[in-house]
Design a protein around this motif. Structure first.
Motif, PDB file in Angstrom:
ATOM      1  N   LEU A   8     -50.459 -33.620  -9.133  1.00  0.00           N
ATOM      2  CA  LEU A   8     -49.728 -32.145  -9.422  1.00  0.00           C
ATOM      3  C   LEU A   8     -50.936 -31.505 -10.418  1.00  0.00           C
ATOM      4  CD1 LEU A   8     -48.138 -29.707  -8.904  1.00  0.00           C
ATOM      5  CD2 LEU A   8     -46.500 -30.826 -10.405  1.00  0.00           C
ATOM      6  N   SER A   9     -51.099 -32.259 -11.650  1.00  0.00           N
ATOM      7  CA  SER A   9     -51.976 -31.760 -12.690  1.00  0.00           C
ATOM      8  C   SER A   9     -53.406 -31.043 -12.380  1.00  0.00           C
ATOM      9  CB  SER A   9     -52.139 -32.974 -13.639  1.00  0.00           C
ATOM     10  OG  SER A   9     -52.960 -33.850 -13.061  1.00  0.00           O
ATOM     11  N   ARG A  10     -53.776 -31.629 -11.293  1.00  0.00           N
ATOM     12  CA  ARG A  10     -54.955 -31.233 -10.728  1.00  0.00           C
ATOM     13  C   ARG A  10     -54.956 -29.751 -10.045  1.00  0.00           C
ATOM     14  NH1 ARG A  10     -58.735 -33.954  -6.122  1.00  0.00           N
ATOM     15  NH2 ARG A  10     -60.091 -32.327  -5.520  1.00  0.00           N
ATOM     16  N   THR A  11     -53.700 -29.781  -9.409  1.00  0.00           N
ATOM     17  CA  THR A  11     -53.661 -28.295  -8.810  1.00  0.00           C
ATOM     18  C   THR A  11     -53.088 -27.316  -9.758  1.00  0.00           C
ATOM     19  OG1 THR A  11     -52.466 -29.576  -6.746  1.00  0.00           O
ATOM     20  CG2 THR A  11     -52.247 -27.251  -6.749  1.00  0.00           C
ATOM     21  N   ILE A  12     -52.374 -27.723 -10.709  1.00  0.00           N
ATOM     22  CA  ILE A  12     -52.022 -26.785 -11.873  1.00  0.00           C
ATOM     23  C   ILE A  12     -53.250 -26.381 -12.610  1.00  0.00           C
ATOM     24  CG2 ILE A  12     -50.789 -26.294 -14.025  1.00  0.00           C
ATOM     25  CD1 ILE A  12     -48.510 -28.514 -13.161  1.00  0.00           C
ATOM     26  N   ALA A  13     -54.201 -27.244 -12.695  1.00  0.00           N
ATOM     27  CA  ALA A  13     -55.181 -26.806 -13.603  1.00  0.00           C
ATOM     28  C   ALA A  13     -56.249 -25.845 -12.478  1.00  0.00           C
ATOM     29  CB  ALA A  13     -56.096 -28.155 -13.896  1.00  0.00           C
ATOM     30  N   ARG A  14     -56.143 -25.985 -11.314  1.00  0.00           N
ATOM     31  CA  ARG A  14     -56.944 -25.250 -10.547  1.00  0.00           C
ATOM     32  C   ARG A  14     -56.465 -23.861 -10.520  1.00  0.00           C
ATOM     33  NH1 ARG A  14     -56.331 -22.797  -6.120  1.00  0.00           N
ATOM     34  NH2 ARG A  14     -57.926 -22.307  -4.606  1.00  0.00           N
ATOM     35  N   SER A  15     -54.963 -23.905 -10.319  1.00  0.00           N
ATOM     36  CA  SER A  15     -54.376 -22.586 -10.278  1.00  0.00           C
ATOM     37  C   SER A  15     -54.558 -21.868 -11.563  1.00  0.00           C
ATOM     38  CB  SER A  15     -52.817 -22.472 -10.151  1.00  0.00           C
ATOM     39  OG  SER A  15     -52.841 -23.161  -8.628  1.00  0.00           O
ATOM     40  N   SER A  16     -54.704 -22.700 -12.689  1.00  0.00           N
ATOM     41  CA  SER A  16     -54.545 -22.030 -14.062  1.00  0.00           C
ATOM     42  C   SER A  16     -56.119 -21.191 -14.145  1.00  0.00           C
ATOM     43  CB  SER A  16     -54.679 -22.887 -15.149  1.00  0.00           C
ATOM     44  OG  SER A  16     -54.924 -22.352 -16.339  1.00  0.00           O
ATOM     45  N   GLN A  17     -57.099 -21.643 -13.572  1.00  0.00           N
ATOM     46  CA  GLN A  17     -58.476 -21.272 -13.513  1.00  0.00           C
ATOM     47  C   GLN A  17     -58.378 -19.818 -12.629  1.00  0.00           C
ATOM     48  OE1 GLN A  17     -61.429 -21.993 -14.777  1.00  0.00           O
ATOM     49  NE2 GLN A  17     -60.750 -23.836 -15.914  1.00  0.00           N
ATOM     50  N   TYR A  18     -57.542 -19.970 -11.690  1.00  0.00           N
ATOM     51  CA  TYR A  18     -57.636 -18.856 -10.573  1.00  0.00           C
ATOM     52  C   TYR A  18     -57.198 -17.669 -11.396  1.00  0.00           C
ATOM     53  CZ  TYR A  18     -56.922 -16.463  -6.194  1.00  0.00           C
ATOM     54  OH  TYR A  18     -56.908 -15.665  -5.274  1.00  0.00           O
ATOM     55  N   ALA A  19     -55.969 -18.043 -12.245  1.00  0.00           N
ATOM     56  CA  ALA A  19     -55.039 -17.014 -12.900  1.00  0.00           C
ATOM     57  C   ALA A  19     -55.688 -16.533 -14.259  1.00  0.00           C
ATOM     58  CB  ALA A  19     -53.874 -17.440 -13.028  1.00  0.00           C
ATOM     59  N   ARG A  20     -57.243 -16.601 -14.247  1.00  0.00           N
ATOM     60  CA  ARG A  20     -57.839 -16.459 -15.640  1.00  0.00           C
ATOM     61  C   ARG A  20     -57.423 -17.242 -16.691  1.00  0.00           C
ATOM     62  NH1 ARG A  20     -56.744 -11.380 -13.240  1.00  0.00           N
ATOM     63  NH2 ARG A  20     -58.663 -10.503 -11.941  1.00  0.00           N
ATOM     64  N   LEU A  21     -57.049 -18.415 -16.730  1.00  0.00           N
ATOM     65  CA  LEU A  21     -56.511 -19.482 -17.769  1.00  0.00           C
ATOM     66  C   LEU A  21     -55.270 -18.916 -18.181  1.00  0.00           C
ATOM     67  CD1 LEU A  21     -59.899 -20.327 -19.315  1.00  0.00           C
ATOM     68  CD2 LEU A  21     -58.534 -21.741 -17.700  1.00  0.00           C
ATOM     69  N   GLU A  22     -54.326 -18.430 -17.633  1.00  0.00           N
ATOM     70  CA  GLU A  22     -52.795 -17.996 -18.023  1.00  0.00           C
ATOM     71  C   GLU A  22     -52.349 -18.937 -18.591  1.00  0.00           C
ATOM     72  OE1 GLU A  22     -50.117 -16.342 -19.628  1.00  0.00           O
ATOM     73  OE2 GLU A  22     -51.582 -14.744 -18.335  1.00  0.00           O
ATOM     74  N   PRO A  23     -51.959 -19.099 -19.947  1.00  0.00           N
ATOM     75  CA  PRO A  23     -51.093 -20.103 -20.512  1.00  0.00           C
ATOM     76  C   PRO A  23     -49.700 -20.180 -19.985  1.00  0.00           C
ATOM     77  CG  PRO A  23     -51.171 -18.266 -22.161  1.00  0.00           C
ATOM     78  CD  PRO A  23     -52.272 -17.989 -20.933  1.00  0.00           C
ATOM     79  N   LEU A  24     -48.998 -19.294 -19.524  1.00  0.00           N
ATOM     80  CA  LEU A  24     -47.881 -19.535 -18.895  1.00  0.00           C
ATOM     81  C   LEU A  24     -47.649 -20.701 -18.076  1.00  0.00           C
ATOM     82  CD1 LEU A  24     -46.440 -15.742 -18.985  1.00  0.00           C
ATOM     83  CD2 LEU A  24     -45.906 -17.525 -20.590  1.00  0.00           C
ATOM     84  N   LEU A  25     -48.679 -20.699 -17.326  1.00  0.00           N
ATOM     85  CA  LEU A  25     -48.535 -22.119 -16.470  1.00  0.00           C
ATOM     86  C   LEU A  25     -47.886 -23.371 -17.345  1.00  0.00           C
ATOM     87  CD1 LEU A  25     -51.716 -21.872 -14.265  1.00  0.00           C
ATOM     88  CD2 LEU A  25     -49.136 -21.684 -13.294  1.00  0.00           C
ATOM     89  N   PHE A  26     -48.458 -23.535 -18.376  1.00  0.00           N
ATOM     90  CA  PHE A  26     -48.016 -24.819 -19.168  1.00  0.00           C
ATOM     91  C   PHE A  26     -46.964 -24.408 -20.266  1.00  0.00           C
ATOM     92  CE2 PHE A  26     -51.149 -27.384 -17.205  1.00  0.00           C
ATOM     93  CZ  PHE A  26     -52.200 -26.226 -16.981  1.00  0.00           C
ATOM     94  N   ALA A  27     -45.827 -23.716 -19.704  1.00  0.00           N
ATOM     95  CA  ALA A  27     -44.913 -23.262 -20.852  1.00  0.00           C
ATOM     96  C   ALA A  27     -44.323 -24.501 -21.483  1.00  0.00           C
ATOM     97  CB  ALA A  27     -43.725 -22.735 -19.995  1.00  0.00           C
ATOM     98  N   SER A  28     -44.204 -24.382 -22.944  1.00  0.00           N
ATOM     99  CA  SER A  28     -43.706 -25.415 -23.672  1.00  0.00           C
ATOM    100  C   SER A  28     -42.158 -25.962 -23.451  1.00  0.00           C
ATOM    101  CB  SER A  28     -43.926 -25.177 -25.078  1.00  0.00           C
ATOM    102  OG  SER A  28     -43.200 -24.004 -25.452  1.00  0.00           O
ATOM    103  N   ASN A  29     -41.931 -26.519 -22.200  1.00  0.00           N
ATOM    104  CA  ASN A  29     -40.666 -27.257 -22.144  1.00  0.00           C
ATOM    105  C   ASN A  29     -40.797 -28.540 -21.257  1.00  0.00           C
ATOM    106  OD1 ASN A  29     -40.251 -26.929 -19.174  1.00  0.00           O
ATOM    107  ND2 ASN A  29     -40.806 -24.844 -19.732  1.00  0.00           N
ATOM    108  N   THR A  30     -39.621 -29.158 -21.387  1.00  0.00           N
ATOM    109  CA  THR A  30     -39.814 -30.552 -20.993  1.00  0.00           C
ATOM    110  C   THR A  30     -40.027 -30.642 -19.308  1.00  0.00           C
ATOM    111  OG1 THR A  30     -37.582 -30.629 -20.783  1.00  0.00           O
ATOM    112  CG2 THR A  30     -38.647 -31.545 -22.744  1.00  0.00           C
ATOM    113  N   ASN A  31     -39.667 -29.684 -18.601  1.00  0.00           N
ATOM    114  CA  ASN A  31     -39.894 -29.669 -17.333  1.00  0.00           C
ATOM    115  C   ASN A  31     -41.194 -29.184 -16.711  1.00  0.00           C
ATOM    116  OD1 ASN A  31     -37.104 -30.578 -17.005  1.00  0.00           O
ATOM    117  ND2 ASN A  31     -36.409 -28.846 -17.233  1.00  0.00           N
ATOM    118  N   ASN A  32     -42.090 -28.755 -17.654  1.00  0.00           N
ATOM    119  CA  ASN A  32     -43.503 -28.221 -17.348  1.00  0.00           C
ATOM    120  C   ASN A  32     -43.249 -27.159 -16.254  1.00  0.00           C
ATOM    121  OD1 ASN A  32     -45.334 -30.088 -18.624  1.00  0.00           O
ATOM    122  ND2 ASN A  32     -44.219 -31.532 -17.196  1.00  0.00           N
ATOM    123  N   ASP A  33     -42.129 -26.366 -16.478  1.00  0.00           N
ATOM    124  CA  ASP A  33     -41.955 -24.995 -15.750  1.00  0.00           C
ATOM    125  C   ASP A  33     -42.737 -24.097 -16.464  1.00  0.00           C
ATOM    126  OD1 ASP A  33     -40.441 -25.809 -13.563  1.00  0.00           O
ATOM    127  OD2 ASP A  33     -38.571 -25.821 -14.655  1.00  0.00           O
TER     128      ASP A  33
END
Length: 227
Positions: A8-33
């Protein structure tokens, strides 16, 4: 069941690139939501009805060693099936006539009928939340029959970004990648979300197994209307 090598980390990194490195994809909580919840939605959409995938299918029982054998006059049968998602097909075998097979019509819900006859229908009637599924056959059986169940497995939730997309195989990575792009852009309020969602649903419909063209078009039309 199939397996995947893509974490899943690979997919998240890809989508982050697609969303112009939007940091909200990696919100600081234990569930990675919201990334993990978005991924759960994508997986659940791919594995939900009406899609019956060969790599997510379980056949419970055989004609001579069934999932369950009926009892005369009894409509309900409970089985421990912790991976049960939804029932695709069920086949009734008559052991007294050389295992002659009859496919039962699958329905969502059936009333109880205690007047014995040859069963024609089946429904996954109850789920107790602990992996025990009660199946109801209708009408109640007039003799002992052997029943074989064919079902799709339930979607498991992601618990960590190191989890893979199992059971979705790697060759469908472009589909779940598109799904993650859609949910990411939708979450961020990005105007590209609508186009991304259309691409995801269209790709999923094109890859679907066991559906006629009219069934694909009906499902796709409903999903496109939703966005």
């Amino acid at each position: 069941m199939s397996s995947s090598t893509i974490q899943l980390s690979r997919t998240i990194a890809r989508s982050s690139q697609y969303a112009r490195l939007e940091p909200l994809l990696f919100a600081s909580n234990t569930n990675n939501d919201p990334a993990v919840s978005n991924a759960d939605w994508v997986k659940q959409t791919i594995l939900a009805p009406p899609f019956g995938w060969r790599w997510n299918r379980t056949i419970e029982g055989t004609p001579s060693a069934p999932a369950f054998a009926t009892t005369v006059g009894d409509s309900d049968y409970s089985l421990s099936l912790p991976n049960f998602g939804w029932l695709e097909k069920a086949v009734l075998y008559d052991p007294q006539s050389g295992y002659v097979a009859t496919e039962l019509q699958v329905e969502l819900l059936k009333g109880e009928d205690t007047l014995p006859n040859v069963p024609q229908r089946i429904a996954a009637q109850l789920d107790d939340g602990n992996g025990n599924i009660t199946f109801r056959i209708f009408p109640a059986p007039d003799q002992i029959y052997n029943v074989v169940l064919i079902f799709q497995n339930a979607a498991t939730l992601f618990t960590n970004v190191t989890n893979t997309w199992t059971p979705i195989p790697d060759y469908m990575s472009y589909v779940f990648n598109e799904g993650m792009d859609y949910k990411t852009l939708e979450y961020l309020g990005d105007p590209r979300a609508q186009t991304s969602g259309q691409l995801f649903f269209q790709s999923l419909a094109q890859m679907s197994e066991g559906l006629t063209e009219s069934q694909k078009n009906l499902w796709l039309s409903d999903r496109l209307n939703s966005i």
